[in-house]
Enzyme design. Structure first.
Site, PDB file in Angstrom:
ATOM      1  CB  THR A 107     -11.615  -4.892   4.617  1.00 19.27           C
ATOM      2  OG1 THR A 107     -11.575  -3.638   5.059  1.00 19.27           O
ATOM      3  CG2 THR A 107     -11.990  -5.132   3.327  1.00 19.27           C
ATOM      4  CG  PHE A 109     -10.203  -9.433   1.479  1.00 16.67           C
ATOM      5  CD1 PHE A 109      -9.536  -8.364   0.340  1.00 16.67           C
ATOM      6  CD2 PHE A 109     -10.006  -8.997   2.862  1.00 16.67           C
ATOM      7  CE1 PHE A 109      -9.063  -7.241   0.800  1.00 16.67           C
ATOM      8  CE2 PHE A 109      -9.006  -7.811   2.966  1.00 16.67           C
ATOM      9  CZ  PHE A 109      -8.701  -6.977   1.986  1.00 16.67           C
TER      10      PHE A 109
END
Length: 117
Positions: A107, A109
């Site tokens: 993911t 960020f």
């Protein structure tokens, strides 16, 4: 860009490996689970695996909050997808580790800051 037009600017970014676990009440079995709750991104990262398990998916604001709600509900047919640490915090049992579809699941960020001008 739209981000700059909104008065914010990206300052930094990092890609983190993400491993999801399916967690439920202590004593619950995978075969007991009918619904699974988590953040929409976590659910998407586990979509193919969840299809094979035939569970109803419920979107939640965040993964840890889903784990908390499952723990508080006391319903052995509900489970959450979150990091293993959430199971430890909320007293849940891990029903299945590495639920994500991709072994290279990550993911992104991004740190945003108010831009000047």
């Amino acid at each position: 860009t739209l981000v700059r037009a909104l008065g914010i600017a990206p300052v930094a970014e990092v890609w983190r490996p993400i491993r999801h676990a399916l967690m439920g009440l202590p004593g619950a079995r995978l075969s007991d689970i009918r619904t699974v709750e988590s953040h929409p991104i976590a659910l998407a990262q586990c979509e193919q695996t969840l299809k094979t398990l035939h569970m109803t998916v419920i979107e939640h604001f965040d993964t840890a909050g889903a784990a908390r709600d499952v723990a508080e509900a006391g319903d052995p047919t509900r489970a959450a997808i979150a990091a293993v640490g959430a199971a430890e915090v909320y007293g849940l049992s891990i029903l299945r580790n590495d639920l994500q579809d991709s072994s290279d699941n990550r993911t992104r960020f991004v740190l945003l800051s108010a831009s000047e001008g």
